[in-house]
Design a protein around this motif. Sequence first.
Motif, mmCIF file in Angstrom:
data_model
loop_
_atom_site.group_PDB
_atom_site.id
_atom_site.type_symbol
_atom_site.label_atom_id
_atom_site.label_comp_id
_atom_site.label_asym_id
_atom_site.label_seq_id
_atom_site.Cartn_x
_atom_site.Cartn_y
_atom_site.Cartn_z
ATOM 1 N N CYS A 56 2.529 -4.790 3.185
ATOM 2 C CA CYS A 56 3.451 -3.757 3.629
ATOM 3 C C CYS A 56 2.821 -2.405 3.323
ATOM 4 O O CYS A 56 1.926 -2.308 2.484
ATOM 5 C CB CYS A 56 4.801 -3.867 2.913
ATOM 6 S SG CYS A 56 5.735 -5.383 3.246
ATOM 7 N N ILE A 57 3.308 -1.354 3.989
ATOM 8 C CA ILE A 57 2.712 -0.033 3.778
ATOM 9 C C ILE A 57 3.796 1.037 3.801
ATOM 10 O O ILE A 57 4.729 0.987 4.610
ATOM 11 C CB ILE A 57 1.619 0.257 4.836
ATOM 12 C CG1 ILE A 57 0.850 1.526 4.488
ATOM 13 C CG2 ILE A 57 2.193 0.306 6.239
ATOM 14 C CD1 ILE A 57 -0.418 1.726 5.312
ATOM 15 N N ALA A 58 3.665 1.999 2.888
ATOM 16 C CA ALA A 58 4.613 3.101 2.777
ATOM 17 C C ALA A 58 3.865 4.355 2.357
ATOM 18 O O ALA A 58 2.697 4.299 1.950
ATOM 19 C CB ALA A 58 5.707 2.770 1.754
ATOM 20 N N GLY A 59 4.537 5.498 2.438
ATOM 21 C CA GLY A 59 3.901 6.734 2.001
ATOM 22 C C GLY A 59 4.866 7.887 2.017
ATOM 23 O O GLY A 59 5.997 7.780 2.512
ATOM 24 N N LEU A 60 4.416 9.007 1.476
ATOM 25 C CA LEU A 60 5.219 10.227 1.434
ATOM 26 C C LEU A 60 4.510 11.353 2.170
ATOM 27 O O LEU A 60 3.289 11.482 2.107
ATOM 28 C CB LEU A 60 5.513 10.633 -0.015
ATOM 29 C CG LEU A 60 4.346 11.015 -0.914
ATOM 30 C CD1 LEU A 60 4.023 12.506 -0.834
ATOM 31 C CD2 LEU A 60 4.629 10.633 -2.356
ATOM 32 N N SER A 61 5.271 12.142 2.917
ATOM 33 C CA SER A 61 4.754 13.311 3.629
ATOM 34 C C SER A 61 3.591 12.908 4.537
ATOM 35 O O SER A 61 3.774 12.109 5.451
ATOM 36 C CB SER A 61 4.356 14.391 2.622
ATOM 37 O OG SER A 61 4.091 15.619 3.269
ATOM 38 N N THR B 242 0.843 -1.186 0.000
ATOM 39 C CA THR B 242 0.000 0.000 0.000
ATOM 40 C C THR B 242 0.884 1.244 0.000
ATOM 41 O O THR B 242 1.773 1.374 0.849
ATOM 42 C CB THR B 242 -0.930 0.021 1.222
ATOM 43 O OG1 THR B 242 -1.805 -1.107 1.169
ATOM 44 C CG2 THR B 242 -1.769 1.295 1.245
ATOM 45 N N LEU B 243 0.639 2.145 -0.949
ATOM 46 C CA LEU B 243 1.376 3.408 -1.036
ATOM 47 C C LEU B 243 0.405 4.551 -0.763
ATOM 48 O O LEU B 243 -0.568 4.744 -1.494
ATOM 49 C CB LEU B 243 2.000 3.569 -2.423
ATOM 50 C CG LEU B 243 3.027 2.517 -2.852
ATOM 51 C CD1 LEU B 243 3.576 2.861 -4.228
ATOM 52 C CD2 LEU B 243 4.163 2.419 -1.829
ATOM 53 N N LEU B 244 0.677 5.313 0.278
ATOM 54 C CA LEU B 244 -0.189 6.414 0.683
ATOM 55 C C LEU B 244 0.346 7.736 0.136
ATOM 56 O O LEU B 244 1.543 8.016 0.223
ATOM 57 C CB LEU B 244 -0.272 6.487 2.208
ATOM 58 C CG LEU B 244 -0.764 5.221 2.923
ATOM 59 C CD1 LEU B 244 -0.834 5.475 4.437
ATOM 60 C CD2 LEU B 244 -2.113 4.770 2.389
#
Length: 266
Positions: free
Chosen positions: A136-141, A52-54
Amino acid sequence: MTIFKTTEVSNPDFESNNLRFITVKSSNLKGRGDICVFVPPNKDLKDAPIITLLHGVYGSAWIWAHKAGVHFTALQMMQEEKIKPMVLAMPSDGLWGDGSAYLPHSDKDFETWITTDVNQAVIENIACTSKTSPLCIAGLSMGGYGALRLGAKYPEIYKGLSGHSSITTKSQMHLFVEEDESSYNQENLSDEDVFLLLQKNKLRLPPFRFDCGKDDILIEQNRRLHQLLKEEHIPHTYQEFEGKHEWSYWQEHIKDTLLFFDSLLD
């Protein structure tokens, strides 16, 4: 058995570049939510990992793909055998104000939309995934805040966490949004702070990393989080690179996240 009142999925005849689009009616959003999904073109792929990309403030489900080309980056890394095939799920944050912060507020549960609904929508509609797919999970700002905060709060859900140029506590939302900060208030103040949640669940955390550009508006906040984690002896990886709070930075360093997640999926 679906948990959604309605589901719409894009027609493969009109899709391009291995991107699929899902819209579901979510009880947590009290309305519809969108998810852009990169589906690897591999044949006979089963139980594929779901990453998952936030996105950050002002963005939506399309932005990781169409401002960073993350689907091209991932496919190239797969073709070069740098990473194993993985599905990228890129949801909207619920489209509240300039950004929901992925927190429950305003009579909507933007948190459960991410931790439950998005995973379920992908599993129901993407054939190469299943209930046994690693997450898995990641994101920006703002999305980095969401990824690290949700992963810290629900460590049993995710196998790995990653944040780029991350907001580290709710009080930093005012740097980006026009909505009143009080809109994001949580009943439990520890739910608003990445470090406090990581500290609370430090014995159960999945592996996690975060990075920030040296000229980023949030560099001191990320350095502070790194220092607090070191003092608390919480294992993590922190990196600094040249760059600002901008898409060219995230386009480059999403590679670090994909490599990191791949290392956890062996």
